[in-house]
Design an enzyme around this catalytic site. Structure first.
Site, short mmCIF file in Angstrom:
data_model
loop_
_atom_site.label_atom_id
_atom_site.label_comp_id
_atom_site.label_asym_id
_atom_site.label_seq_id
_atom_site.Cartn_x
_atom_site.Cartn_y
_atom_site.Cartn_z
CB CYS A 173 -1.04 0.16 1.17
SG CYS A 173 -2.53 0.82 0.70
CG HIS A 233 -3.62 -3.52 3.30
ND1 HIS A 233 -2.64 -2.97 3.94
CD2 HIS A 233 -4.35 -2.49 2.63
CE1 HIS A 233 -2.51 -1.82 4.00
NE2 HIS A 233 -3.66 -1.18 3.42
CD GLU A 281 -1.50 -6.44 5.10
OE1 GLU A 281 -1.22 -6.69 3.82
OE2 GLU A 281 -1.53 -4.98 5.56
N1 GLN Z 1 -1.71 6.66 2.83
C1 GLN Z 1 -2.00 6.01 1.59
C2 GLN Z 1 -3.44 6.29 1.03
O1 GLN Z 1 -4.35 6.64 1.49
C3 GLN Z 1 -1.82 4.42 1.87
C4 GLN Z 1 -2.62 3.76 2.68
C5 GLN Z 1 -2.26 2.50 3.31
O2 GLN Z 1 -1.12 2.28 3.16
N2 GLN Z 1 -3.21 1.79 3.71
O3 GLN Z 1 -3.32 5.92 -0.32
#
Ligand code: GLN
Length: 544
Positions: free
Chosen positions: A382, A516, A518
């Protein structure tokens, strides 16, 4: 209709009710039953999405896009049953629903009260979407005696009377502390906690007693006598060597047997524990060890990266190695004199996890650079993928000012706010000034992987679905310069507009994902990306 197991906690918080619920769910499954596990959170936030990870630990995201309590991650990891929005509710959401209804005039002039309106809403939640399973395990957050949890206690008390005889039981998790000076385990806190519970009209059927020392038979008998439960329903729960040892341990102490007895269910086969025995065999007899450096912001509180930590452990199980996780504060890599190489050289793999905000971002970007230049396996998740793209833009594509609009205005928005995207519910829109709560791209979205990519071979296919939780996206209009710099866009949203995965073909293992992974990894079914990342770290460990 489903049978309900209501799980409450007493004496202190952090007794591991979530793990207990997850493990009991796994044991009932191992006996051939189907289960759902859900959580009531007594706090007034509508969901944990806007809470700091330091306050609350990680936010667990479901396929259907709910931002939920991290206990739902335990439930899913132990039972393999995908959680849904319907499996987590907070008191804030209950009140929000009621107040919206009141404003619409739906109560037809009635006075709106905790009993019956709040309790009815809680009961409706407990019963929703439960027809298809044998058992529903409902964990009540907090500790008996908390003001906030009273409506939940009242609601489950009512359900006990309203559902059929034998359709509900109460499990109470308590602490039996060891007083070193006296050399004794003390049962009094458990007695007080049960008294508190019975004063609310709830008589527990089973007590699960967390202890650091074996509970002598005499103490078990004493708890049974004073708490008005059967002695064989007082289950000692000693601290376990690993969370994955808990199901087998609880079975050995008779928890699932006591639960079935409390329901009056007889003649059920013993649980098939092969899955858990295999996990424990892999965990207890590793054939090697790798060290993974996680460069993040919330490194002071491991719960902030709960699922990530578990997914790394699962990657280790898949490769029969122990994974040592080194939590590294990204901010420490930002100082002029910080010796990033000294910190990162011992790592067999470097992972930059999800996160929010600019703090520590230059340290994360520096870590990506180290991993790229030194050919150390790199996994960006992410925000980690976004940082990998900014690093690539700056250092391999000649875009020195590359940044993300999340960190402030920029002339080179390699990562930018998405204002429109398609979801199952249709076109979603938002603005930079909009609400923060519940406005991210959330939940499962499909992605298409390029045929000859590394990720396609890792997944063993080209169509995947993974869970998202982010506001910003890698800007596909930078695809050409980034790919010239060696960063290949190997996974895209099905309409080809949103980059989902990037990889570096000239690197032993360099993958960034916008989602994600995970969240979907399980000890008995490690996520392929984590299994592959740890395999690469094992190779790396043979080199250094
Ligand atoms: N802050 C980043 C976004 O909003 C990544 C978010 C995250 O890593 N879950 O896109």
């Amino acid at each position: 209709m489903a049978r309900f197991i209501f799980i409450t906690g007493g004496v202190v918080s952090s007794l591991g009710k979530g793990l207990m619920a997850a493990s009991l769910g796994a044991l009932l499954q191992a006996r051939g039953f189907t289960v759902r596990t859900r959580k009531f959170d007594p706090y007034l936030n509508v969901d944990p999405g806007t809470m700091s990870p330091y306050q609350h630990g990680e936010v667990y995201v479901t396929d259907d896009g709910a931002e939920t309590d991290l206990d739902l991650g335990h439930y899913e990891r132990f039972t393999g049953v995908a959680s849904r929005q319907a499996d987590n509710v907070t008191q804030g959401r209950i009140y929000q629903t009621i107040i919206q209804r009141e404003r619409r005039g739906d109560y037809l002039g009635a006075t709106v009260q905790v009993i019956p309106h709040v309790t009815d809403e809680i009961k409706a939640f407990a019963l929703a979407e439960t027809d298809d399973v044998d058992f529903v395990l409902c964990e009540i957050g907090g500790t008996v005696g908390d003001i906030e949890s009273l409506p939940f206690m009242e609601a489950i008390r009512q359900l006990h009377n309203e559902l059929d005889v034998g359709q509900t039981i109460f499990v109470h998790v308590t602490l039996v502390p060891y007083i070193a000076a006296a050399g004794e385990l003390k049962t009094k806190p458990t007695q007080h906690s049960v008294r508190e519970l019975t004063s609310l009209g709830i008589q527990p059927d089973i007590l699960l007693c967390r202890t650091e020392h074996p509970l002598p038979d005499s103490e078990r008998a004493k708890i049974a006598l004073f708490c008005n439960v059967r002695k064989d329903a007082v289950i000692p729960a000693l601290d376990a060597s690993s969370i994955y040892a808990v199901p087998a341990q609880y079975h050995a102490e008779g928890l699932d047997t006591a639960v079935l007895r409390a329901f009056g269910i007889e003649g059920v086969r013993e649980p098939d524990m092969a899955r858990w025995a295999d996990i424990m065999d892999r965990q207890q007899n590793p054939e090697g060890e790798v060290t993974i450096g996680v460069v993040g912001k919330y490194v002071g509180l491991p719960d902030a990266y709960k699922s990530l930590h578990e997914a790394l452990v699962h990657g280790g199980l898949a490769n029969r190695v122990k994974v040592k996780v080194q939590w590294l504060d990204a901010e420490l890599f930002e100082a002029e004199d910080s010796d990033i190489a000294a910190k990162l050289e011992p790592m067999h793999g470097i992972l930059v996890p999800g996160g929010f905000g600019v703090r520590g971002s230059e340290g994360k970007i520096a870590s990506v650079r180290f991993a790229r230049e030194r050919q150390v396996p790199f996994f960006g998740i992410c925000l980690g993928m976004q940082m990998a793209c900014i690093e690539g833009a700056r250092n391999t594509a000649g875009i020195a000012a590359a940044s993300t609009t999340e960190f402030g205005p920029t002339d080179e928005p390699v990562v930018g706010l998405i204002t429109e995207w398609m979801s199952k519910e249709g076109l979603q829109k938002r603005t930079a000034e909009g609400d923060l709560g519940g406005t991210m791209r959330l939940g499962a979205y499909p992605a298409k992987l390029t045929g000859n990519s590394v990720v396609a071979s890792i997944y063993g296919g080209n169509d995947i679905s993974e869970r998202h939780r982010h506001r910003y996206e890698v800007n596909a209009s930078y695809r050409e310069p980034l790919e010239k710099g060696g960063l290949f866009f190997s996974g895209m949203s099905p309409d080809g507009t949103l980059p989902e995965i990037i990889e570096r073909p000239d690197h032993p293992w360099f993958i960034g994902v916008q989602f994600h992974p995970e969240l979907k990894s399980k000890p008995f079914d490690p996520h392929p990306l984590f299994a592959s990342f740890i395999a690469a770290a094992v190779k790396q460990s043979r080199l250094v």
